[in-house]
Each structure stands twice: as C-alpha cells, then as structure tokens.
Scaffold this motif. Structure first.
Motif, PDB file in Angstrom:
ATOM      1  N   VAL A 138       0.838  -1.203   0.000  1.00  0.00           N
ATOM      2  CA  VAL A 138       0.000   0.000   0.000  1.00  0.00           C
ATOM      3  C   VAL A 138       0.872   1.252   0.000  1.00  0.00           C
ATOM      4  N   ALA A 139       2.016   1.200   0.687  1.00  0.00           N
ATOM      5  CA  ALA A 139       2.905   2.367   0.780  1.00  0.00           C
ATOM      6  C   ALA A 139       3.369   2.842  -0.593  1.00  0.00           C
ATOM      7  N   GLU A 140       3.574   1.907  -1.521  1.00  0.00           N
ATOM      8  CA  GLU A 140       3.999   2.291  -2.876  1.00  0.00           C
ATOM      9  C   GLU A 140       2.877   3.018  -3.608  1.00  0.00           C
ATOM     10  N   MET A 141       1.664   2.528  -3.438  1.00  0.00           N
ATOM     11  CA  MET A 141       0.509   3.202  -4.041  1.00  0.00           C
ATOM     12  C   MET A 141       0.295   4.569  -3.395  1.00  0.00           C
ATOM     13  N   GLU A 142       0.478   4.649  -2.066  1.00  0.00           N
ATOM     14  CA  GLU A 142       0.325   5.911  -1.345  1.00  0.00           C
ATOM     15  C   GLU A 142       1.306   6.961  -1.871  1.00  0.00           C
ATOM     16  N   ALA A 143       2.560   6.543  -2.087  1.00  0.00           N
ATOM     17  CA  ALA A 143       3.579   7.475  -2.589  1.00  0.00           C
ATOM     18  C   ALA A 143       3.197   7.989  -3.976  1.00  0.00           C
ATOM     19  N   ALA A 144       2.638   7.099  -4.805  1.00  0.00           N
ATOM     20  CA  ALA A 144       2.217   7.506  -6.148  1.00  0.00           C
ATOM     21  C   ALA A 144       1.052   8.488  -6.084  1.00  0.00           C
ATOM     22  N   ALA A 145       0.101   8.243  -5.177  1.00  0.00           N
ATOM     23  CA  ALA A 145      -1.048   9.148  -5.025  1.00  0.00           C
ATOM     24  C   ALA A 145      -0.590  10.524  -4.541  1.00  0.00           C
ATOM     25  N   GLN A 146       0.368  10.534  -3.634  1.00  0.00           N
ATOM     26  CA  GLN A 146       0.888  11.814  -3.125  1.00  0.00           C
ATOM     27  C   GLN A 146       1.639  12.576  -4.204  1.00  0.00           C
ATOM     28  N   SER A 147       2.417  11.849  -5.007  1.00  0.00           N
ATOM     29  CA  SER A 147       3.194  12.520  -6.055  1.00  0.00           C
ATOM     30  C   SER A 147       2.292  13.105  -7.133  1.00  0.00           C
ATOM     31  N   GLU A 148       1.102  12.524  -7.291  1.00  0.00           N
ATOM     32  CA  GLU A 148       0.158  13.038  -8.290  1.00  0.00           C
ATOM     33  C   GLU A 148      -0.890  13.964  -7.670  1.00  0.00           C
ATOM     34  N   SER A 149      -0.696  14.306  -6.382  1.00  0.00           N
ATOM     35  CA  SER A 149      -1.559  15.263  -5.657  1.00  0.00           C
ATOM     36  C   SER A 149      -3.034  14.873  -5.695  1.00  0.00           C
ATOM     37  N   PHE A 150      -3.301  13.612  -5.374  1.00  0.00           N
ATOM     38  CA  PHE A 150      -4.688  13.162  -5.316  1.00  0.00           C
ATOM     39  C   PHE A 150      -5.409  13.832  -4.147  1.00  0.00           C
ATOM     40  N   SER A 151      -6.614  14.315  -4.399  1.00  0.00           N
ATOM     41  CA  SER A 151      -7.444  14.910  -3.352  1.00  0.00           C
ATOM     42  C   SER A 151      -8.898  14.853  -3.809  1.00  0.00           C
ATOM     43  N   ALA A 152      -9.806  14.457  -2.901  1.00  0.00           N
ATOM     44  CA  ALA A 152     -11.215  14.318  -3.293  1.00  0.00           C
ATOM     45  C   ALA A 152     -12.077  14.157  -2.053  1.00  0.00           C
ATOM     46  N   GLN A 153     -13.408  14.232  -2.252  1.00  0.00           N
ATOM     47  CA  GLN A 153     -14.350  14.017  -1.159  1.00  0.00           C
ATOM     48  C   GLN A 153     -15.042  12.659  -1.241  1.00  0.00           C
ATOM     49  N   ILE A 154     -14.883  11.962  -2.370  1.00  0.00           N
ATOM     50  CA  ILE A 154     -15.473  10.618  -2.505  1.00  0.00           C
ATOM     51  C   ILE A 154     -14.477   9.732  -3.242  1.00  0.00           C
ATOM     52  N   GLY A 155     -14.397   8.487  -2.814  1.00  0.00           N
ATOM     53  CA  GLY A 155     -13.466   7.567  -3.472  1.00  0.00           C
ATOM     54  C   GLY A 155     -13.643   6.155  -2.958  1.00  0.00           C
ATOM     55  N   ILE A 156     -12.985   5.212  -3.637  1.00  0.00           N
ATOM     56  CA  ILE A 156     -12.998   3.803  -3.244  1.00  0.00           C
ATOM     57  C   ILE A 156     -11.571   3.268  -3.307  1.00  0.00           C
TER      58      ILE A 156
END
Length: 350
Positions: free
Chosen positions: A42-60
C-alpha cells in the motif's frame, strides 16, 4: 467534506493483515475520475497518489489477492468502465466468462484478466439503458453468479456510492456528515464505530448525509445499527514482526473471549445454535466438516476434539473437492462449515 484520500489509504493499511499483491484507489477530483494502482505494498501506491496530488471528497480503495489474472497493475483494482464508473470487488464471479463474451459483443473492451472488470462493464451497460446508479447496480448483481462485496462510484453521480453484497462481508459505517463502506470494521474504526452489517443480497446507497439499505427484492429496509467494540490498539502490529505472528500469539485470548461470551454455568446451551438444535443434535450420528485452506487444517484439529470429547465419528473434507465430486451425503450427519477469506464460495456451494 474532508479529503478522503488519507482516509482510504489508512483504511487499506489497516487491512494489510489479510495478505495482498496490489493496491489502488479511484477518486473524483473535480470533473474527472482519477485512479492510481500499484503492485506490491500500500505504501507504494500511497507514494504515487501523493506525487500526483490526489485529493477528493469521494473515493474507493482496495487491496487485491489474485483470483483471476497475474499480479499486474492492469489487474489491480479499482476497475473502470468508459472512464466514468469505478468498482472494487471482493469475491469470485463464477459466470464471468459468459458475461465477458456478451459484453464484448455489446462493444466493451477488456483491459484486464479479472472477473471484476465484468462487473464494471455490466453496471455501465445498465447506465446506458437509462438506469440511475442504484438501479444499474441492482440489475447487474442479479446477473452475477458467485460471491461479491462491491463498492461502485460514477462520475455522473459524484455524491453517491452504491454497495452490494452476496457471500462476502460488507458493512456501512455511519459518521458525522460522512459515511463509509468497508469489508472489515478495522478499516473504518478510526472514523466511526457505528456500523450496519449488510445482509445477503442487500444493496446500500451511501451519501454524505444519509444511508439507504435495500433487501434482495429491492425493498427499502432498516438494518440494525451496532456500536463496534474493536479498539485501534488491537489493530496495531505492536511488538510482533508481522500479522501472522500477532494472530498466533493472540489465539488464546481470542478463544477465551469468544467462549466467555456464550458460556453459562460452565457449559453451553444447545439453543446457541438455534431453536430446534436440541432435537437436531439428538439425531446426529456423525459430523462432516467442510472447509478450504487454513480452515481445512483447523477442521483436522477439530476432528480430534469432536471424536475424543463428543464421541462422534468425524470426517473433514476440502469443500472445493466436495462440491464437485458425486458425494453421498448422510442425512444424519451434522454439517459444519468453516469460512476462509477468498474461499467462502466453495464452502457455501459444498
């Protein structure tokens, strides 16, 4: 109204004890559906999400253990249909080949080897027919054979999440101005302890303000709200090197806690097992245990105890073998089934 991305990632980290090969999230960021997936931790996916500046109010989000297809990013969840609908799924769809052929004929292209992508395209096909997201999910799951716990979001209805279950656990978490779905209470306990356990065939419509639950016939129904007693401390790794080690060392306490809740005057009442258990047990000539994987090994241990303590002959069989062979059942045997994550469908079918 807060950023859901850290909530999703924290939830996925709390179910890492399950074992998995890939992780991913999908969110609505403004007017677009964005997805990030990675094989590995999960940490690898988390790093990718942070590098792409993911932000939202709904998600899965989802952590996958391969059932169909290899360990590749293309096979990781969530799966998307036409860039506007995303699905995560626990379980196994038995009729995915037949549905895949039908959907290909209808113009859908498949990017993965998974059974889950079939669910995404099937729901999308109902959206194209004019159904709203809730009706599309309810129509699609009626065509699925197998086990599933799914969560679905659509770009066209960005404030709404639809969940459905059959054969796999799924719950709804009730927060303040926010609501959740999860396969395990540990994933959402940091956000809320108020949960609704969905029952077989249920679908749920989840928005920030409200939750509506529908039964297998599509009728709106009230399900009981429970207050979870799971503690954050119990979910942490603590002094252990990994979750398997933690689970082994916690077994004496887990068994004691379970037994303590149901024991009465140093014994058990047959009524624990149902209103007619007394008369059913009186006619039992033996026990047949059906289970898969590690649960099968637990059954082998149980056989020693049942024969030594209850004095009844006991057989243990791998459920996935039992369901496909021409078994001769003894109507006077007590059947004991033991669920195992990822293998529950074979046990149910057996």
């Amino acid at each position: 109204d807060r950023d859901v991305v850290p909530v999703l990632i924290d939830g996925l980290k709390r179910v890492e004890y399950r074992g998995y090969d890939s992780a991913g999230i999908a969110v609505f960021d403004g007017a677009q559906l964005r997805r990030v997936r990675r094989t590995g931790r999960v940490a690898e996916m988390e790093a990718a999400a942070q590098s792409e500046s993911f932000s939202a109010q709904i998600g899965i989000g989802h952590t996958r253990w391969a059932t169909h297809g290899g360990v590749t990013e293309a096979n990781a969840h969530p799966h998307i249909s036409f860039g506007e609908l995303a699905v995560v799924h626990n379980g196994i769809i038995e009729n995915h080949d037949e549905q895949r052929e039908r959907l290909r004929a209808a113009g859908y292209a498949f990017e993965s080897q998974t059974d889950t992508e079939v669910i995404a395209h099937l729901i999308h096909s109902y959206l194209k027919q004019g159904h709203d997201l809730l009706a599309a999910v309810q129509a699609a799951v009626r065509e699925l054979v197998g086990a599933y716990a799914i969560a679905v979001v659509s770009l066209n209805e960005p404030g709404r999440l639809i969940a459905a279950r059959m054969g796999c656990p799924l719950l709804v978490g009730l927060g303040e101005g926010e609501n959740f779905v999860a396969s395990d209470v540990s994933a959402i306990v940091q956000a809320t302890r108020r949960v609704i356990f969905l029952e077989e065939g249920d679908t749920a419509e989840v928005t920030r303000a409200a939750v509506r639950v529908f039964d297998i016939d599509g009728a709106q129904i009230e399900r009981e709200v429970h207050l979870s007693d799971v503690s954050l401390a119990s979910l942490e790794l603590g002094p252990y090197r990994h979750f398997m080690q933690k689970e082994i060392h916690e077994q004496p306490r887990a068994i004691a806690d379970t037994i303590e809740a149901v024991i009465d005057n140093n014994g058990f009442s047959a009524s624990l097992f149902g209103a007619k258990a007394d008369e059913v047990f009186a006619g039992v000539e033996g026990v047949q245990i059906l289970a898969c994987g590690t649960s099968y090994y637990a059954g082998l241990t149980a056989r020693y105890w049942i024969e030594a303590i209850a004095g009844l002959p006991c057989q243990v069989e791998i459920a996935s073998e039992y369901r496909y062979r021409a078994a001769v059942a003894n109507p006077k045997q007590l059947i004991v089934t033991i669920s195992q994550s990822g293998e529950t469908l074979d046990t149910m079918e057996a």
